[in-house]
Design an enzyme around this catalytic site. Structure first.
Site, short mmCIF file in Angstrom:
data_model
loop_
_atom_site.label_atom_id
_atom_site.label_comp_id
_atom_site.label_asym_id
_atom_site.label_seq_id
_atom_site.Cartn_x
_atom_site.Cartn_y
_atom_site.Cartn_z
N HIS A 94 24.53 -9.35 18.13
CA HIS A 94 25.01 -8.48 19.22
C HIS A 94 23.80 -7.69 19.73
O HIS A 94 23.17 -6.96 18.97
CB HIS A 94 26.12 -7.55 18.72
CG HIS A 94 27.36 -8.29 18.31
ND1 HIS A 94 28.04 -8.05 17.15
CD2 HIS A 94 28.01 -9.30 18.95
CE1 HIS A 94 29.09 -8.87 17.08
NE2 HIS A 94 29.08 -9.65 18.15
N GLU A 97 22.86 -3.80 19.18
CA GLU A 97 22.89 -3.24 17.82
C GLU A 97 21.45 -3.12 17.33
O GLU A 97 20.90 -4.02 16.69
CB GLU A 97 23.78 -4.10 16.92
CG GLU A 97 25.22 -4.08 17.46
CD GLU A 97 26.20 -4.98 16.72
OE1 GLU A 97 27.37 -5.03 17.13
OE2 GLU A 97 25.78 -5.63 15.74
N GLU A 257 27.45 -4.29 8.21
CA GLU A 257 27.62 -3.28 9.26
C GLU A 257 26.97 -1.98 8.79
O GLU A 257 27.39 -1.39 7.81
CB GLU A 257 29.12 -3.04 9.54
CG GLU A 257 29.88 -4.28 9.98
CD GLU A 257 29.67 -4.63 11.45
OE1 GLU A 257 29.00 -3.86 12.19
OE2 GLU A 257 30.18 -5.69 11.87
ZN LIG Z 1 27.70 -6.77 15.66
#
Ligand SMILES: [Zn+2]
Length: 374
Positions: A94, A97, A257
């Site tokens: 992504h 990020e 994450e």
């Molecule tokens: Zn992500």
């Protein structure tokens, strides 16, 4: 940097014909892989393992395979440690990020500056350079839904093309590791992300579904040492990058994450130092100093099921700003839809990734419950 690493006599161009030589020279001096990747977002003309974009650092060969793809291979004969690990460290699946991108950048600049000596084959990835440049999660399609061949099912776009290339680079990388060694090689893939929403547990990792295989406690200890002690166990096959490596190459793999999305330069990198240090130790074959697994050191969650949006009458009674892993008392009404409702049934039942704005038939919330490993 040694002289034989310069390429002044060679003309290199990217996929659109732009001169690449000067940017490459700059990379050799500064080690700024973010800059190089962002300047040539569409990729290079010259790709593949035997390209000219290779140079040597401390007993290792560094090759740039494509935009955002950097391979480090230790020299077998000269290192005291036999390379027995193939490690993928990916970021920017992504594009907005940024913290993971800066972690990968830190590791690469340490390698180029010869501050560290890599002893295991490592593939570094900045996954979506186009999305990085527009500071968005993705341009057209969510890249982290397109792996395991799912890119074949969508219309042409950058992410479709990129998912296919990333699969090829990763599969070539793992296959070459197995082919070139006469001993057992263990595969690893840490796919680093930051989340859109707040989380009750700031950092967490999704452990891809393992089928009949047990969850690996040493890997959980490694995650904890990286500062990630909340683990969500995957409950089925998906199209994520980490699942791709886990399912196809038996890699120890996680989607990690690391907190909330922030723009470049606004990340407090001290918050990620444990992650950077442990990844460095892993690729340099230093002692990882792991604690043995103990349930009390972790928040472990297992999936209970999805709340699926069935019709346009779907109503979700979870605030848009609700944090991941928020838990609700038993018998709380969380959603209604045509002819049905969802009420919590388990102590500690918690939400992850709530999103009321999905299409009919899609998951609006993943429901999870605390668990322990025996
Ligand atoms: Zn992500």
């Amino acid at each position: 940097m040694q002289n034989d690493n310069t390429l002044t006599s060679k003309k290199l161009t990217d996929i659109t014909g732009n001169d690449f030589s000067q940017a490459y020279e700059e990379f050799l001096k500064q080690g700024d892989f973010i800059s190089l990747t962002r300047q040539f977002e569409q990729g290079f003309t010259q790709t593949g393992r035997d390209n000219q974009l290779s140079f040597n650092v401390k007993k290792a060969k560094v090759s740039i395979l494509d935009t955002g793809i950097l391979l480090v291979e230790p020299e077998n004969s000269t290192t005291s440690v036999k390379p027995s690990k193939s490690i993928v460290i990916s970021s920017a699946i992504h594009g907005n990020e940024t913290a993971p991108i800066e972690i990968v950048q830190q590791l690469i600049s340490d390698i180029v500056a010869q501050n560290i000596q890599v002893k295991h084959r490592t593939l570094f990835i900045m996954g979506n350079p186009v999305a990085m440049n527009i500071a968005k999660r993705f341009q057209t399609e969510n890249l982290n839904r397109l792996f395991c061949g799912k890119h074949q099912d969508i219309a042409p776009c950058f992410e479709k093309d990129r998912a296919e290339k990333l699969e090829t680079y990763v599969s070539d990388f793992f296959n070459a590791g197995t082919d070139s060694s006469d001993s057992d090689v263990t595969n690893y893939h840490y796919d680093l992300h930051t989340a859109i929403r707040n989380s009750k547990h700031e950092k967490f990792a999704i452990y891809p579904y393992q089928g009949d295989k047990p969850w690996d406690k040493e890997q959980l200890s490694f995650m904890a040492a990286c500062g990630v002690n909340t683990i969500l166990f995957g409950h089925g096959p998906t199209g994520t990058f980490s699942y791709y490596s886990s399912a196809n190459f038996s890699a120890h793999a996680f989607t990690v994450e690391l907190g909330k999305v922030r723009p470049f330069g606004e990340n407090n990198m001290a918050n990620f130092s444990a992650m950077t240090e442990k990844l460095t130790a892993l690729i340099c074959d230093e002692d990882l100093l792991l604690n043995s697994f103990d349930n009390k050191d972790f928040n472990l969650y297992t999936a209970l099921g999805d709340i699926t949006k069935v019709s346009n009458n779907f109503k979700l009674f979870i605030d848009d700003s609700a944090s991941n892993f928020t838990d609700y008392p038993v018998d709380t009404l969380l959603s209604t839809d045509t002819g049905e409702e969802y009420r919590t049934t388990q102590p500690g039942e918690s939400i992850v990734f709530p999103n009321a704005k999905v299409g009919n038939g899609q998951r609006a919330v993943l429901m999870v419950v605390p668990t322990t490993l025996s």
